[in-house]
Design a protein around this motif. Structure first.
Motif, PDB file in Angstrom:
ATOM      1  N   VAL A 168       9.933   5.795  -7.771  1.00 25.10           N
ATOM      2  CA  VAL A 168      10.689   5.053  -6.754  1.00 25.10           C
ATOM      3  C   VAL A 168       9.759   4.471  -5.703  1.00 25.10           C
ATOM      4  CG1 VAL A 168      12.449   5.263  -4.961  1.00 25.10           C
ATOM      5  CG2 VAL A 168      12.777   6.392  -7.173  1.00 25.10           C
ATOM      6  N   ALA A 169       8.715   5.211  -5.316  1.00 24.89           N
ATOM      7  CA  ALA A 169       7.753   4.674  -4.347  1.00 24.89           C
ATOM      8  C   ALA A 169       7.090   3.416  -4.898  1.00 24.89           C
ATOM      9  CB  ALA A 169       6.702   5.735  -4.017  1.00 24.89           C
ATOM     10  N   GLY A 170       6.802   3.413  -6.215  1.00 19.96           N
ATOM     11  CA  GLY A 170       6.243   2.214  -6.835  1.00 19.96           C
ATOM     12  C   GLY A 170       7.204   1.045  -6.771  1.00 19.96           C
ATOM     13  N   VAL A 171       8.485   1.310  -7.000  1.00 19.93           N
ATOM     14  CA  VAL A 171       9.477   0.239  -6.900  1.00 19.93           C
ATOM     15  C   VAL A 171       9.591  -0.252  -5.460  1.00 19.93           C
ATOM     16  CG1 VAL A 171      11.938  -0.307  -7.155  1.00 19.93           C
ATOM     17  CG2 VAL A 171      10.748   0.994  -8.940  1.00 19.93           C
TER      18      VAL A 171
ATOM     19  N   GLY B 186      -1.647  15.696  -7.168  1.00 14.78           N
ATOM     20  CA  GLY B 186      -1.749  14.424  -6.470  1.00 14.78           C
ATOM     21  C   GLY B 186      -2.209  13.295  -7.365  1.00 14.78           C
ATOM     22  N   THR B 187      -3.072  13.595  -8.322  1.00 15.13           N
ATOM     23  CA  THR B 187      -3.562  12.575  -9.249  1.00 15.13           C
ATOM     24  C   THR B 187      -2.450  12.148 -10.198  1.00 15.13           C
ATOM     25  OG1 THR B 187      -5.690  13.720  -9.121  1.00 15.13           O
ATOM     26  CG2 THR B 187      -5.480  11.999 -10.768  1.00 15.13           C
ATOM     27  N   TRP B 188      -1.646  13.105 -10.676  1.00 14.99           N
ATOM     28  CA  TRP B 188      -0.500  12.751 -11.513  1.00 14.99           C
ATOM     29  C   TRP B 188       0.454  11.827 -10.753  1.00 14.99           C
ATOM     30  CZ3 TRP B 188       1.159  18.331 -13.349  1.00 14.99           C
ATOM     31  CH2 TRP B 188       0.156  18.857 -14.188  1.00 14.99           C
ATOM     32  N   VAL B 189       0.764  12.197  -9.515  1.00 13.59           N
ATOM     33  CA  VAL B 189       1.686  11.414  -8.701  1.00 13.59           C
ATOM     34  C   VAL B 189       1.171   9.987  -8.516  1.00 13.59           C
ATOM     35  CG1 VAL B 189       2.607  11.174  -6.356  1.00 13.59           C
ATOM     36  CG2 VAL B 189       2.700  13.392  -7.509  1.00 13.59           C
ATOM     37  N   ALA B 190      -0.095   9.857  -8.159  1.00 11.01           N
ATOM     38  CA  ALA B 190      -0.665   8.535  -7.918  1.00 11.01           C
ATOM     39  C   ALA B 190      -0.679   7.681  -9.172  1.00 11.01           C
ATOM     40  CB  ALA B 190      -2.082   8.683  -7.357  1.00 11.01           C
ATOM     41  N   SER B 191      -0.941   8.296 -10.337  1.00 11.18           N
ATOM     42  CA  SER B 191      -0.987   7.524 -11.577  1.00 11.18           C
ATOM     43  C   SER B 191       0.389   6.953 -11.918  1.00 11.18           C
ATOM     44  CB  SER B 191      -1.517   8.378 -12.730  1.00 11.18           C
ATOM     45  OG  SER B 191      -0.701   9.515 -12.957  1.00 11.18           O
ATOM     46  N   LEU B 192       1.458   7.673 -11.596  1.00 14.51           N
ATOM     47  CA  LEU B 192       2.803   7.147 -11.823  1.00 14.51           C
ATOM     48  C   LEU B 192       3.130   6.013 -10.849  1.00 14.51           C
ATOM     49  CD1 LEU B 192       5.012  10.301 -12.490  1.00 14.51           C
ATOM     50  CD2 LEU B 192       4.876   8.275 -13.936  1.00 14.51           C
TER      51      LEU B 192
ATOM     52  N   THR C  50       0.842  -1.199   0.000  1.00 16.73           N
ATOM     53  CA  THR C  50       0.000   0.000   0.000  1.00 16.73           C
ATOM     54  C   THR C  50       0.873   1.243   0.000  1.00 16.73           C
ATOM     55  OG1 THR C  50      -1.776  -1.130   1.201  1.00 16.73           O
ATOM     56  CG2 THR C  50      -1.800   1.280   1.221  1.00 16.73           C
ATOM     57  N   ILE C  51       0.581   2.163  -0.944  1.00 11.47           N
ATOM     58  CA  ILE C  51       1.324   3.420  -1.066  1.00 11.47           C
ATOM     59  C   ILE C  51       0.413   4.572  -0.649  1.00 11.47           C
ATOM     60  CG2 ILE C  51       2.597   4.956  -2.612  1.00 11.47           C
ATOM     61  CD1 ILE C  51       2.927   2.523  -4.504  1.00 11.47           C
ATOM     62  N   ALA C  52       0.836   5.340   0.327  1.00  9.74           N
ATOM     63  CA  ALA C  52       0.096   6.539   0.727  1.00  9.74           C
ATOM     64  C   ALA C  52       0.640   7.736  -0.045  1.00  9.74           C
ATOM     65  CB  ALA C  52       0.221   6.777   2.224  1.00  9.74           C
ATOM     66  N   VAL C  53      -0.240   8.447  -0.736  1.00  9.72           N
ATOM     67  CA  VAL C  53       0.144   9.641  -1.482  1.00  9.72           C
ATOM     68  C   VAL C  53      -0.348  10.860  -0.698  1.00  9.72           C
ATOM     69  CG1 VAL C  53      -0.108  10.923  -3.636  1.00  9.72           C
ATOM     70  CG2 VAL C  53       0.085   8.424  -3.679  1.00  9.72           C
ATOM     71  N   ILE C  54       0.589  11.533  -0.031  1.00  7.15           N
ATOM     72  CA  ILE C  54       0.259  12.740   0.726  1.00  7.15           C
ATOM     73  C   ILE C  54       0.486  13.913  -0.214  1.00  7.15           C
ATOM     74  CG2 ILE C  54       0.791  14.138   2.756  1.00  7.15           C
ATOM     75  CD1 ILE C  54       1.725  11.617   4.156  1.00  7.15           C
ATOM     76  N   ASP C  55      -0.597  14.424  -0.782  1.00  7.61           N
ATOM     77  CA  ASP C  55      -0.487  15.404  -1.864  1.00  7.61           C
ATOM     78  C   ASP C  55      -1.807  16.170  -1.940  1.00  7.61           C
ATOM     79  OD1 ASP C  55       0.167  16.492  -4.673  1.00  7.61           O
ATOM     80  OD2 ASP C  55       1.897  15.217  -4.256  1.00  7.61           O
ATOM     81  N   THR C  56      -2.161  16.641  -3.125  1.00  7.70           N
ATOM     82  CA  THR C  56      -3.378  17.448  -3.262  1.00  7.70           C
ATOM     83  C   THR C  56      -4.632  16.604  -3.414  1.00  7.70           C
ATOM     84  OG1 THR C  56      -3.065  17.617  -5.660  1.00  7.70           O
ATOM     85  CG2 THR C  56      -2.100  19.353  -4.297  1.00  7.70           C
ATOM     86  N   GLY C  57      -4.520  15.285  -3.271  1.00  7.77           N
ATOM     87  CA  GLY C  57      -5.677  14.412  -3.380  1.00  7.77           C
ATOM     88  C   GLY C  57      -5.678  13.655  -4.700  1.00  7.77           C
ATOM     89  N   ILE C  58      -6.077  12.402  -4.648  1.00  4.76           N
ATOM     90  CA  ILE C  58      -6.173  11.572  -5.857  1.00  4.76           C
ATOM     91  C   ILE C  58      -7.584  11.714  -6.406  1.00  4.76           C
ATOM     92  CG2 ILE C  58      -5.996   9.249  -6.805  1.00  4.76           C
ATOM     93  CD1 ILE C  58      -4.140   8.553  -4.458  1.00  4.76           C
TER      94      ILE C  58
END
Length: 440
Positions: free
Chosen positions: A286-289, A119-125, A74-82
């Motif tokens: 890198v978070a995905g890896v 945040g959506t861009w980050v999560a998609s990567l 599980t990856i937590a994305v702390i950003d502007t929201g997915i």
């Protein structure tokens, strides 16, 4: 996105999202077909969108997929929201929250007037699902779960930024995050003290924290917090050739690994693909890896997940030591991070936050040693002589006679006698001279 946001008082520094839209348009998103490719996750490398994701092959991600695609992590994305674009996050987001005071309870409503897509861009990567037929954008760990924590920057937040981050970190840990991604910088080396305990909490709960190094193009010449916090895996950026990016990266001794930060793709909340640059995109790769490694090696703790990523990184000609200020330990290699035989370590190779707190915050400083004192025996003073009876001040005392009157007499009397003798002798001599002198 390569623009500094408003300064927040808690950290006395501007917070910058580490990305910028690229000038070129992204490849068109093809319509899904009815014939999926074989395999657990459909993947069509000839699709123009997949072909544009050059990091899938360049960083060894497709090879890593032969072992795992991130299931169970599980990856937590702390950003502007997915956001909620179609398909790409289907069954991906396992939960979320808002810490800005302006979002929605599930953390899925993008926050911010300027960078709401970030945040959506980050999560998609990190963990985008792609289309069922193997076309369209896909993330590095397409079977990992996501947590969406919406964060507000500058005027878009009703809560101080430092407080938001500390709250978000704890929420992510308490809700099952194995990896936390932070794609922003404060442009200052120091950080709010509330982050000490928040990040330490993540480490104690065995969570890998991945942080973007920052971009020179946004005014970040040297990495800033949270990339300076001991124990985080800080990600620098490179272009398509593996060369350190001039605009879309920065430099600093805390960089652990480098990943693509130019000509990236990101899915926007409205379903449109966006081409963008920045270590904001390098970090979720890198978070995905990290999620792939945690999926392939569920017995490894966070320190060893980080160690596998940096120890399997590919060195770059011209690197000056390990870590290098531009590349860290080298270029990301997902295949070897997942598959290589790497000796385990007993501590986080990116630093010890607890020790840093002890030394620099003086939270648990050792007491100063106290010198040993040996008692010394002192003999008692002799008893005082009994006081004498007081006499008349007009009468001499024995001491005044002994030490004053008698010595004075001993000196004075002989002097007087000698003076008298000398005077008498002088008179006799004068009388005798007078008798010898004839009278005229």
């Amino acid at each position: 996105m390569l623009r500094s946001l408003a300064a927040f008082a808690a950290l006395a520094a501007s917070v910058t999202l580490l990305s910028a839209p690229a000038a070129a348009a992204a490849p068109a998103e093809p319509a899904p077909t009815s014939t999926p490719s074989p395999g657990p996750v459909a993947d069509d490398p000839s699709d123009p969108v997949r072909a544009a994701e050059y990091w899938l092959d360049g960083a060894g991600i497709r090879d890593a997929w032969k072992v795992t695609r991130g299931k169970g992590a599980t990856i937590a994305v702390i950003d502007t929201g997915i956001g909620k674009p179609p398909l790409i996050f289907d069954d991906a987001v396992a939960g979320g929250t808002d810490v800005s005071g302006n979002g929605t309870a599930d953390g899925r409503t993008p926050v911010g007037a300027v960078d709401r897509n970030h945040g959506t861009w980050v999560a998609s990567l990190a963990a985008g699902r792609g289309n069922p037929d193997g076309t369209g954008m896909i993330g590095v760990a397409p079977e990992a779960k996501l947590l969406s924590i919406s964060l507000g920057f500058g005027a878009s937040a009703a809560v101080p930024f430092a407080e938001q981050v500390a709250t978000a970190m704890r929420w992510a840990v308490d809700n099952g995050a194995d990896v936390i991604n932070l794609s922003f910088t404060t442009n200052t080396l120091d950080w709010d003290e509330s982050w000490d305990e928040a990040f330490l909490y993540a480490y104690e709960k065995d969570v890998v924290v991945v942080v973007a190094a920052g971009n020179r193009g946004s005014g970040t010449s040297v990495i800033g917090a949270p990339a300076t916090i001991p124990g985080v895996l800080t990600v620098g950026g490179v272009d398509q050739t593996g060369t350190a990016s001039v605009e879309a990266s920065t430099q600093g001794i805390t960089i652990g690994v480098s990943a693509p930060s130019e000509s990236l793709l990101g899915m926007s909340p409205d379903g449109e693909l966006q081409k963008w640059n920045g270590t904001s995109g390098a970090a979720p790769i890198v978070a995905g890896v990290a999620a792939l490694v945690r999926s392939a090696h569920p017995d490894l703790d966070a320190a060893n997940v980080i160690n596998r990523i940096i120890r399997t990184a590919t060195s770059v000609p011209g690197m000056k030591g390990m870590p290098d200020a531009l590349y860290g330990y080298g270029l990301l290699d997902a295949k070897n991070a997942v598959s290589a035989s790497i000796p385990e370590v007993s501590s986080n190779p990116m630093g010890d936050l607890e020790e840093w707190i002890r030394v620099y915050r003086r939270a648990e400083s050792d007491p100063e040693p106290q010198p040993e004192v040996t008692p010394v025996a002192v003999p008692p003073l002799p008893a005082a002589e009994p006081p004498t009876e007081a006499g008349s001040p007009l009468l001499p005392s024995p001491d005044s006679l002994r030490y004053g009157t008698l010595p004075l007499l001993a000196v004075t009397v002989p002097g007087i006698l000698i003076g008298l003798g000398v005077t008498a002798a002088a008179r006799r001599i004068r009388s005798a001279r007078d008798r010898r002198t004839p009278t005229p």
